[in-house]
Design a protein around this motif. Sequence first.
Motif, PDB file in Angstrom:
ATOM      1  N   PRO B  48       0.839  -1.202   0.000  1.00 53.53           N
ATOM      2  CA  PRO B  48       0.000   0.000   0.000  1.00 53.53           C
ATOM      3  C   PRO B  48       0.880   1.260   0.000  1.00 53.53           C
ATOM      4  O   PRO B  48       2.044   1.223   0.405  1.00 53.53           O
ATOM      5  N   PRO B  49       0.313   2.387  -0.480  1.00 52.26           N
ATOM      6  CA  PRO B  49       1.079   3.630  -0.644  1.00 52.26           C
ATOM      7  C   PRO B  49       1.929   4.016   0.573  1.00 52.26           C
ATOM      8  O   PRO B  49       3.088   4.402   0.422  1.00 52.26           O
ATOM      9  N   PHE B  50       1.390   3.870   1.787  1.00 55.17           N
ATOM     10  CA  PHE B  50       2.127   4.337   2.969  1.00 55.17           C
ATOM     11  C   PHE B  50       3.353   3.472   3.278  1.00 55.17           C
ATOM     12  O   PHE B  50       4.149   3.799   4.154  1.00 55.17           O
ATOM     13  N   MET B  51       3.532   2.352   2.568  1.00 52.49           N
ATOM     14  CA  MET B  51       4.655   1.438   2.826  1.00 52.49           C
ATOM     15  C   MET B  51       5.700   1.462   1.716  1.00 52.49           C
ATOM     16  O   MET B  51       6.719   0.782   1.814  1.00 52.49           O
ATOM     17  N   ARG B  52       5.437   2.242   0.658  1.00 55.41           N
ATOM     18  CA  ARG B  52       6.312   2.146  -0.518  1.00 55.41           C
ATOM     19  C   ARG B  52       7.742   2.603  -0.267  1.00 55.41           C
ATOM     20  O   ARG B  52       7.997   3.452   0.560  1.00 55.41           O
ATOM     21  N   ASN B  53       8.644   1.966  -1.039  1.00 54.41           N
ATOM     22  CA  ASN B  53      10.064   2.351  -1.014  1.00 54.41           C
ATOM     23  C   ASN B  53      10.722   2.172   0.344  1.00 54.41           C
ATOM     24  O   ASN B  53      11.662   2.874   0.675  1.00 54.41           O
ATOM     25  N   LYS B  56      10.182  -3.333   2.408  1.00 57.57           N
ATOM     26  CA  LYS B  56       9.564  -4.364   3.225  1.00 57.57           C
ATOM     27  C   LYS B  56       8.110  -4.603   2.833  1.00 57.57           C
ATOM     28  O   LYS B  56       7.531  -3.840   2.046  1.00 57.57           O
ATOM     29  N   GLY B  57       7.543  -5.648   3.379  1.00 54.78           N
ATOM     30  CA  GLY B  57       6.206  -6.036   2.974  1.00 54.78           C
ATOM     31  C   GLY B  57       5.131  -5.680   3.994  1.00 54.78           C
ATOM     32  O   GLY B  57       5.395  -4.985   4.982  1.00 54.78           O
ATOM     33  N   TRP B  58       3.922  -6.173   3.741  1.00 58.88           N
ATOM     34  CA  TRP B  58       2.778  -5.852   4.597  1.00 58.88           C
ATOM     35  C   TRP B  58       1.797  -7.035   4.593  1.00 58.88           C
ATOM     36  O   TRP B  58       1.741  -7.794   3.625  1.00 58.88           O
ATOM     37  N   ILE B  59       1.098  -7.205   5.681  1.00 59.15           N
ATOM     38  CA  ILE B  59       0.044  -8.217   5.751  1.00 59.15           C
ATOM     39  C   ILE B  59      -1.234  -7.526   6.187  1.00 59.15           C
ATOM     40  O   ILE B  59      -1.228  -6.777   7.176  1.00 59.15           O
ATOM     41  N   GLU B 109       8.809  -6.004  -1.231  1.00 54.96           N
ATOM     42  CA  GLU B 109       7.643  -5.114  -1.276  1.00 54.96           C
ATOM     43  C   GLU B 109       6.428  -5.885  -1.789  1.00 54.96           C
ATOM     44  O   GLU B 109       6.003  -5.715  -2.932  1.00 54.96           O
ATOM     45  N   ARG B 110       5.917  -6.762  -0.919  1.00 54.55           N
ATOM     46  CA  ARG B 110       4.751  -7.573  -1.266  1.00 54.55           C
ATOM     47  C   ARG B 110       3.686  -7.403  -0.188  1.00 54.55           C
ATOM     48  O   ARG B 110       4.002  -7.177   0.980  1.00 54.55           O
ATOM     49  N   THR B 111       2.426  -7.546  -0.580  1.00 58.49           N
ATOM     50  CA  THR B 111       1.341  -7.556   0.395  1.00 58.49           C
ATOM     51  C   THR B 111       0.735  -8.951   0.456  1.00 58.49           C
ATOM     52  O   THR B 111       0.497  -9.561  -0.581  1.00 58.49           O
ATOM     53  N   VAL B 112       0.558  -9.453   1.657  1.00 53.99           N
ATOM     54  CA  VAL B 112      -0.198 -10.683   1.832  1.00 53.99           C
ATOM     55  C   VAL B 112      -1.621 -10.282   2.228  1.00 53.99           C
ATOM     56  O   VAL B 112      -1.825  -9.644   3.258  1.00 53.99           O
ATOM     57  N   TRP B 113      -2.574 -10.608   1.362  1.00 51.63           N
ATOM     58  CA  TRP B 113      -3.988 -10.363   1.663  1.00 51.63           C
ATOM     59  C   TRP B 113      -4.549 -11.627   2.280  1.00 51.63           C
ATOM     60  O   TRP B 113      -4.538 -12.682   1.645  1.00 51.63           O
TER      61      TRP B 113
END
Lengths: 254, 254, 254, 254, 254, 254
Positions: B48-53, B56-59, B109-113
């Motif tokens: 998501p935008p707030f995590m870019r660059n 790291k990733g996000w769940i 830079e991956r998101t786990v949905w």
Amino acid sequence: MRIDQRKVNNLRPIKITTNYVSHPEGSVLIEVGETKVICNASIEDRVPPFMRNQGKGWITAEYAMLPRATAQRNIRESSKGKVSGRTMEIQRLIGRALRSVVDLDKIGERTVWVDCDVIQADGGTRTASITGAFIAVVLAFDKLLEKRTIGKMPVTDFLAATSVGVLADGTEILDLNYEEDSKAHVDMNIVMTGAGEFVEIQGTGEEATFTNNQLQKMLQLADEGMQQIFNIQKETIGSLADRIGETVKQGETK
Amino acid sequence: MRIDQRKVNNLRPIKITTNYVSHPEGSVLIEVGETKVICNASIEDRVPPFMRNQGKGWITAEYAMLPRATAQRNIRESSKGKVSGRTMEIQRLIGRALRSVVDLDKIGERTVWVDCDVIQADGGTRTASITGAFIAVVLAFDKLLEKRTIGKMPVTDFLAATSVGVLADGTEILDLNYEEDSKAHVDMNIVMTGAGEFVEIQGTGEEATFTNNQLQKMLQLADEGMQQIFNIQKETIGSLADRIGETVKQGETK
Amino acid sequence: MRIDQRKVNNLRPIKITTNYVSHPEGSVLIEVGETKVICNASIEDRVPPFMRNQGKGWITAEYAMLPRATAQRNIRESSKGKVSGRTMEIQRLIGRALRSVVDLDKIGERTVWVDCDVIQADGGTRTASITGAFIAVVLAFDKLLEKRTIGKMPVTDFLAATSVGVLADGTEILDLNYEEDSKAHVDMNIVMTGAGEFVEIQGTGEEATFTNNQLQKMLQLADEGMQQIFNIQKETIGSLADRIGETVKQGETK
Amino acid sequence: MRIDQRKVNNLRPIKITTNYVSHPEGSVLIEVGETKVICNASIEDRVPPFMRNQGKGWITAEYAMLPRATAQRNIRESSKGKVSGRTMEIQRLIGRALRSVVDLDKIGERTVWVDCDVIQADGGTRTASITGAFIAVVLAFDKLLEKRTIGKMPVTDFLAATSVGVLADGTEILDLNYEEDSKAHVDMNIVMTGAGEFVEIQGTGEEATFTNNQLQKMLQLADEGMQQIFNIQKETIGSLADRIGETVKQGETK
Amino acid sequence: MRIDQRKVNNLRPIKITTNYVSHPEGSVLIEVGETKVICNASIEDRVPPFMRNQGKGWITAEYAMLPRATAQRNIRESSKGKVSGRTMEIQRLIGRALRSVVDLDKIGERTVWVDCDVIQADGGTRTASITGAFIAVVLAFDKLLEKRTIGKMPVTDFLAATSVGVLADGTEILDLNYEEDSKAHVDMNIVMTGAGEFVEIQGTGEEATFTNNQLQKMLQLADEGMQQIFNIQKETIGSLADRIGETVKQGETK
Amino acid sequence: MRIDQRKVNNLRPIKITTNYVSHPEGSVLIEVGETKVICNASIEDRVPPFMRNQGKGWITAEYAMLPRATAQRNIRESSKGKVSGRTMEIQRLIGRALRSVVDLDKIGERTVWVDCDVIQADGGTRTASITGAFIAVVLAFDKLLEKRTIGKMPVTDFLAATSVGVLADGTEILDLNYEEDSKAHVDMNIVMTGAGEFVEIQGTGEEATFTNNQLQKMLQLADEGMQQIFNIQKETIGSLADRIGETVKQGETK
């Protein structure tokens, strides 16, 4: 020979598991090839405002996909805050189709809520929903019969749906899977009663057209497929099948 | 003896079916007694935008119920056009819990949905979601390991959740079903790691209160239950269990 | 020593101004350090539909921040057209907490609307809201007592909230300000009654975990802080304090 | 003889006024009996995100009714904050139909926005919209031809729509007005090209069914009506008619 | 003599507290009689999309009331999911008024967000908002001057607002409170610059009308009141008052 | 001389076509130069909840533009899911203006819905809407008179609106078209009764100001224009004009 080795007039394997979820009055899991849809029918003891005080009932349908029913994850419609045009079209179609074989005058001021939730999609989710929802609705009415809330099965005939189409090379085929559907020049959904009459024909040539001759060939394929689906539905509900048609709608003769 | 014949420290039977739906990178059906939740984990190659660059990733998690997962049919949140407070609380909880045992620095830079869709509800849907989603996430990362997209399993420890509560007569119990939950004076959800540390404690006395002594008894029950759940999780993923913990988060020691 | 020179077990200064806004039945401005919240309690002479004809009342809370209560301006939720998950979690928490110390059977079919509007935020806005809202609710009920609409103060005990947490170096601290909160490994909000019982415990290790030992130390700190807050509440309402507890909820003993 | 004295195979009078509104690139007022629709086609020099960088264009349609286009005033969809299922179905249909006769590869990365606003409704608003929108689109492309933005008329054939149906007494009729439509057992909308091929067939038996024999009679009536509509369209656009079909879609032969 | 003992040409007492909230670049609490509004001005280092790359800035305003700012509690607009017409009118008015006395060419590509939040309402909330917001904006620009982000005060003149009206008996009055406002036949809001020029005149006869003669009397009353308000504004900002007007808009002379 | 060759005190040609749409009780198409608005008045036999049981009626207005009424296509407000601030301001203005010349006590518990839909815009759409809506409302009441639902025409006086403004060179002008409006320093909309009294004055200097002297000159121009508009209205409704004013509002004298 088609991508998945079927002949042009072959359906994919159909499996209907009844009482899949425990709470609804009627519940089935229908599998048509890799397409899987949970169809739940719920009885509510009142009708929407526009139907009140007419002494008759209503059937309404809702349709949704799990976000990852498809190859790419879709954003939930609850997150988007609105239901897409495609979803609305499908749920209006399912509701209309079911109402065509139910005598709403015989169910009192009740609403049947039909929820079709696609857990895995591989083409034909709307037609699988109709075929499965029909069984869920019959099961729900059977609950009302058992409780003697209603006296007769209000379902006037069997009801099922399938798709037909025309491939780029002009071949007419029955029961398109996702890959076929995305490449077909013409896509047609057909909803039919056990008596072989049409309830709904929706044929679309997205950026293409079709002739009356092609239309006739597609209708013929649909008719073949539909007979097999009706047989599967009959086996699924066993002796309940005999009660379908014990009510005849006013002004209608079979 | 409880309504369903369990002792106060008994869990309901837990069953985890892997690869339940075919499209997601990780997919399980978890059944905890009569509660059934489909947990799908999808990998998206962006954040998501707030995590870019940040490298790291996000769940992130979403939670929903089929309208007829419950005894009374619920209106779909997509029809209401908004997500309820309860749903938001639960999906925030699931996301936070999963992030506590994944080294986000190791997944790019991956998101786990994570999608938790309750198809049948009988209490404990949020804790079943966490327990099941953990397995779905491990399976999804295993796909990335197989494709050598990532080099190490980024999951630092096991993660599971259960509920404990206090009945009206003061008895502390483990793993409340719907009927117990609706009558309990205190309801507490606990999320724990395989190492026995807390990730989340949410204890609520709806129109009631509880003492520190009761808290301690509930924590003890939760600890007992959790060990059994971790064993079920280990059996479910077989040899993959050995890879859990091969990554240790920065500044953390086990 | 902490950023703002407090010891680990020090609260920030608390100031409660009563009758801050003239229209509401109960109104306070609560200041906890740099955090400032207007808490208004309004009495409405009816209950929500799901509560009707039960002869009892309801308490519901809403929470919001002015856009520039924070260092960065936030978009108004009315402009976004929806309320965030965080806001919903907080307002559900405030409502639940207040209901735990009010005998809803004694207030008739009335709704108490509690509005907590943060005009300046420096951490702990939800706990300050609960501590302040308690006073606003007591003042509102006092209006009903004066008008003899109700005969007894329906508030069964004092109620307050504070936060505790664990810093990166493992230190447990009481009453986190914004800077501490954003760096803490564990953040726990505790709502307690004057009798020292828990109403709510919400402990979260965002991307971190905590042990039972750390939990006990945090609960101890909370207990110390809470006694001071109850004293401030008692001073604020003066002789009204004596009426707290004159009603005891059915089936409850202190 | 029908309510309005027409024979079963009679269309209502059709009148198409071009350049009805001054701003749009293409604009017509189409009147079909008492049904009146303003059809505006606007050219935008970009395509929606999902179409970018493919070097081709897109056509999308929106449909609305003035609140008092009907006998009873309808609430505006902008006031309700959402577009109804019926509206979505219709605008998706109009867009699909127009795309079937436009070679999107020949118009560059442009979007044609087609707005069909019903100012007076007496049945057949969606079919009148398609028939009128076709002319508006041709006029808009003519503007691009005049400015030499495109080199050839990208419209591959004429396109029109009408309705057919079955009355309660079993009579098949052409071009239903509102009163007929609300009483008919079967309602079918047909979109056809100048070459006599189908683009879309949507036949619905709301709480009724129809046989293949009835289907064939309806298709025959539609075919008769369509020839008259194409003649009216040709007269309306005069010499521009000769340019329709100067582009042939890839892989298509007439 | 009026309800609150004022003469027809008397303003209510005005009090402006600067730096009321700590985070915003400019913040005031303005009290006009019992009406209390927090006005915060925030500087954002970018402009909305429609203003980009023009080298100039923008000022936009938002307005809201706390739910219990009024005698009856109002539902939050965030709960309703949309902003009312009244709110939109007021925030458009505040933004337009402020832009009339700021040289947007001199502030670079920045947006000034002005938030006017009514915490207590007794009539005249929009005019109090303008009078207070003017000071908040001046204070915010002073911050930019101190940081040498801008070189000159971009505010070209003082700006204030008040209301005038005509009572049922024909008397013209200045600065209506809530009770007067709800009974007045004519209500007029006037926004004026320090030079005595009009920025906005909005006069409304709700279910009534007014003559040119009455208009002139109202304008005269407004002019008297405005001089007093400008004096209060000048006292509030002290020596900063001297910098107002050091910028003159292009093509404008005083 | 102005862009379109008019003198400063010239109106654009005004044409009012009555009974433009067949369903509404009152319907007109008003054309003011190139601005064209369909104004429909519908009578509903009930009032909104806040007006019930007061024995009087209500008038409410809605305003919209077709997407391509303007040079650039606008997104439909139904697609955006919300109504803009500009639209709300205009529809509130139209409703207020009409209510000022209708004796709501004389129409029973009925609502008059006024829909103003701009099909082509060239400045002055809100003033054209008011001028046209007045005629639509008179025609709708005439229907009620014919049916003897009401006994007297409840319209107390004529009502019309126009705009005046100040150009960049300081010239005051009457009835601004779009191009003039977008360049004017001051824009003022005036709504007036046949008796020459003001109903509404809304003067705005967007990023500019105006003096009392300029105000007087603008009011003089408006007065000249209004007399011509009243004459056109009178011709349009013929002998019905004599019935305007046969009702006088309580406490009002002409």
